[in-house]
Design a protein around this motif. Structure first.
Motif, PDB file in Angstrom:
ATOM      1  N   LYS A 223       0.861  -1.136  -0.059  1.00  0.00           N
ATOM      2  CA  LYS A 223      -0.064  -0.059  -0.074  1.00  0.00           C
ATOM      3  C   LYS A 223       0.888   1.108  -0.043  1.00  0.00           C
ATOM      4  N   ASN A 224       0.461   2.308  -0.788  1.00  0.00           N
ATOM      5  CA  ASN A 224       1.049   3.473  -0.732  1.00  0.00           C
ATOM      6  C   ASN A 224       2.598   3.416  -1.397  1.00  0.00           C
ATOM      7  N   THR A 225       2.626   2.484  -2.245  1.00  0.00           N
ATOM      8  CA  THR A 225       3.901   2.591  -3.223  1.00  0.00           C
ATOM      9  C   THR A 225       3.565   2.807  -4.831  1.00  0.00           C
ATOM     10  N   VAL A 226       4.143   3.638  -5.257  1.00  0.00           N
ATOM     11  CA  VAL A 226       3.874   3.750  -6.812  1.00  0.00           C
ATOM     12  C   VAL A 226       5.000   3.818  -7.360  1.00  0.00           C
ATOM     13  N   PHE A 227       5.068   3.233  -8.638  1.00  0.00           N
ATOM     14  CA  PHE A 227       6.443   3.245  -9.540  1.00  0.00           C
ATOM     15  C   PHE A 227       6.047   4.065 -10.786  1.00  0.00           C
ATOM     16  N   LEU A 228       6.970   4.577 -11.324  1.00  0.00           N
ATOM     17  CA  LEU A 228       7.077   5.204 -12.796  1.00  0.00           C
ATOM     18  C   LEU A 228       7.761   4.721 -13.684  1.00  0.00           C
ATOM     19  N   GLN A 229       7.263   4.026 -14.651  1.00  0.00           N
ATOM     20  CA  GLN A 229       8.229   3.286 -15.539  1.00  0.00           C
ATOM     21  C   GLN A 229       8.441   4.216 -16.730  1.00  0.00           C
ATOM     22  N   MET A 230       9.659   4.462 -16.753  1.00  0.00           N
ATOM     23  CA  MET A 230       9.939   5.688 -17.851  1.00  0.00           C
ATOM     24  C   MET A 230      10.789   4.802 -18.901  1.00  0.00           C
ATOM     25  N   ASN A 231      10.047   4.899 -20.288  1.00  0.00           N
ATOM     26  CA  ASN A 231      10.693   4.185 -21.374  1.00  0.00           C
ATOM     27  C   ASN A 231      10.921   5.401 -22.333  1.00  0.00           C
ATOM     28  N   CYS A 232      11.823   4.902 -23.262  1.00  0.00           N
ATOM     29  CA  CYS A 232      12.154   5.918 -24.538  1.00  0.00           C
ATOM     30  C   CYS A 232      12.678   7.231 -23.974  1.00  0.00           C
ATOM     31  N   LEU A 233      13.580   7.191 -23.009  1.00  0.00           N
ATOM     32  CA  LEU A 233      13.722   8.323 -22.288  1.00  0.00           C
ATOM     33  C   LEU A 233      14.542   9.423 -23.241  1.00  0.00           C
ATOM     34  N   LYS A 234      14.393  10.567 -23.110  1.00  0.00           N
ATOM     35  CA  LYS A 234      14.878  11.776 -24.104  1.00  0.00           C
ATOM     36  C   LYS A 234      15.807  12.678 -23.354  1.00  0.00           C
ATOM     37  N   PRO A 235      16.854  13.406 -23.799  1.00  0.00           N
ATOM     38  CA  PRO A 235      17.739  14.308 -22.984  1.00  0.00           C
ATOM     39  C   PRO A 235      16.864  15.289 -22.406  1.00  0.00           C
ATOM     40  N   GLU A 236      15.783  15.731 -22.898  1.00  0.00           N
ATOM     41  CA  GLU A 236      14.893  16.671 -22.288  1.00  0.00           C
ATOM     42  C   GLU A 236      14.097  16.029 -20.967  1.00  0.00           C
ATOM     43  N   ASP A 237      14.082  15.050 -20.822  1.00  0.00           N
ATOM     44  CA  ASP A 237      13.604  14.066 -19.603  1.00  0.00           C
ATOM     45  C   ASP A 237      14.375  14.576 -18.307  1.00  0.00           C
ATOM     46  N   THR A 238      15.792  15.049 -18.799  1.00  0.00           N
ATOM     47  CA  THR A 238      16.898  15.118 -17.491  1.00  0.00           C
ATOM     48  C   THR A 238      16.102  15.999 -16.615  1.00  0.00           C
ATOM     49  N   ALA A 239      16.106  15.711 -15.195  1.00  0.00           N
ATOM     50  CA  ALA A 239      15.670  16.569 -14.335  1.00  0.00           C
ATOM     51  C   ALA A 239      15.680  15.924 -13.045  1.00  0.00           C
ATOM     52  N   LYS A 240      15.613  16.517 -11.729  1.00  0.00           N
ATOM     53  CA  LYS A 240      15.308  15.929 -10.530  1.00  0.00           C
ATOM     54  C   LYS A 240      13.843  15.746 -10.486  1.00  0.00           C
ATOM     55  N   TYR A 241      13.534  14.413 -10.039  1.00  0.00           N
ATOM     56  CA  TYR A 241      12.168  13.949  -9.979  1.00  0.00           C
ATOM     57  C   TYR A 241      11.612  13.676  -8.668  1.00  0.00           C
ATOM     58  N   TYR A 242      10.666  14.172  -8.322  1.00  0.00           N
ATOM     59  CA  TYR A 242       9.865  14.202  -6.858  1.00  0.00           C
ATOM     60  C   TYR A 242       8.683  13.501  -7.113  1.00  0.00           C
ATOM     61  N   CYS A 243       8.561  12.838  -5.869  1.00  0.00           N
ATOM     62  CA  CYS A 243       7.105  12.355  -5.683  1.00  0.00           C
ATOM     63  C   CYS A 243       6.231  12.966  -4.391  1.00  0.00           C
ATOM     64  N   ALA A 244       5.111  13.013  -4.703  1.00  0.00           N
ATOM     65  CA  ALA A 244       4.362  14.016  -3.574  1.00  0.00           C
ATOM     66  C   ALA A 244       2.937  13.555  -3.434  1.00  0.00           C
ATOM     67  N   ILE A 245       2.127  13.900  -2.451  1.00  0.00           N
ATOM     68  CA  ILE A 245       0.800  13.366  -2.181  1.00  0.00           C
ATOM     69  C   ILE A 245       0.053  14.401  -1.929  1.00  0.00           C
ATOM     70  N   ASP A 246      -1.013  14.309  -2.523  1.00  0.00           N
ATOM     71  CA  ASP A 246      -2.318  15.361  -2.364  1.00  0.00           C
ATOM     72  C   ASP A 246      -3.340  14.726  -1.763  1.00  0.00           C
ATOM     73  N   LEU A 247      -4.085  15.378  -0.980  1.00  0.00           N
ATOM     74  CA  LEU A 247      -5.109  14.660   0.003  1.00  0.00           C
ATOM     75  C   LEU A 247      -6.478  15.145  -0.284  1.00  0.00           C
ATOM     76  N   TRP A 248      -6.587  16.111  -1.216  1.00  0.00           N
ATOM     77  CA  TRP A 248      -7.767  16.839  -1.473  1.00  0.00           C
ATOM     78  C   TRP A 248      -8.249  17.002  -2.906  1.00  0.00           C
ATOM     79  N   ARG A 249      -9.269  16.295  -3.193  1.00  0.00           N
ATOM     80  CA  ARG A 249      -9.736  16.448  -4.639  1.00  0.00           C
ATOM     81  C   ARG A 249     -10.231  17.627  -5.246  1.00  0.00           C
ATOM     82  N   PRO A 250     -10.330  18.202  -6.311  1.00  0.00           N
ATOM     83  CA  PRO A 250      -9.797  17.305  -7.309  1.00  0.00           C
ATOM     84  C   PRO A 250      -8.475  17.022  -7.653  1.00  0.00           C
TER      85      PRO A 250
END
Length: 123
Positions: free
Chosen positions: A75-102
């Motif tokens: 529970k509460n584990t999420v994966f991001l599979q990134m394929n066909c990566l491009k140089p413009e995908d270079t960045a620091k990636y963060y995960c975050a949580i939102d508790l309120w809709r929408p």
């Protein structure tokens, strides 16, 4: 206290793949979204993808067809599979949580953030 741990970044050649993981702890609600965001030097933080507890998913146009977000068996584990990566995908990636809709990909709506993991795609 809600905490997130992101991992899985690294250096990869263009066209390659990486899988990011985000583990959240301290969640006491059943309705939430876990999102992935990225920020390159000198650029604004942007939404990449998010997974909602009801099964809904969101993707930025720039990653549709290349990235896939999924929930893990734990529970509460999420994966991001990134394929066909491009140089413009270079960045620091963060995960975050939102508790309120929408839910969506607006980083200002997300209250809890992990420390980030660096993704570098070489050309």
């Amino acid at each position: 206290d809600v905490q997130l741990q992101a991992s899985g970044g690294g250096l990869v050649q263009a066209g390659g793949s990486l899988r990011l993981s985000c583990a959240a702890s301290g969640l006491t609600v059943d309705d939430y979204a876990i999102g992935w965001f990225r920020q390159a030097p000198g650029k604004k933080r942007e939404g990449v993808s998010s997974s909602v507890s009801d099964g809904s998913t969101y993707y930025a146009e720039s990653v549709k067809g290349r990235f896939t977000i999924s929930s893990g068996n734990a529970k509460n584990t999420v994966f991001l599979q990134m394929n066909c990566l491009k140089p413009e995908d270079t960045a620091k990636y963060y995960c975050a949580i939102d508790l309120w809709r929408p839910y969506g990909l607006d980083p200002t709506e997300y209250a809890y953030w992990g420390q980030g993991t660096q993704v570098t795609v070489s050309s």
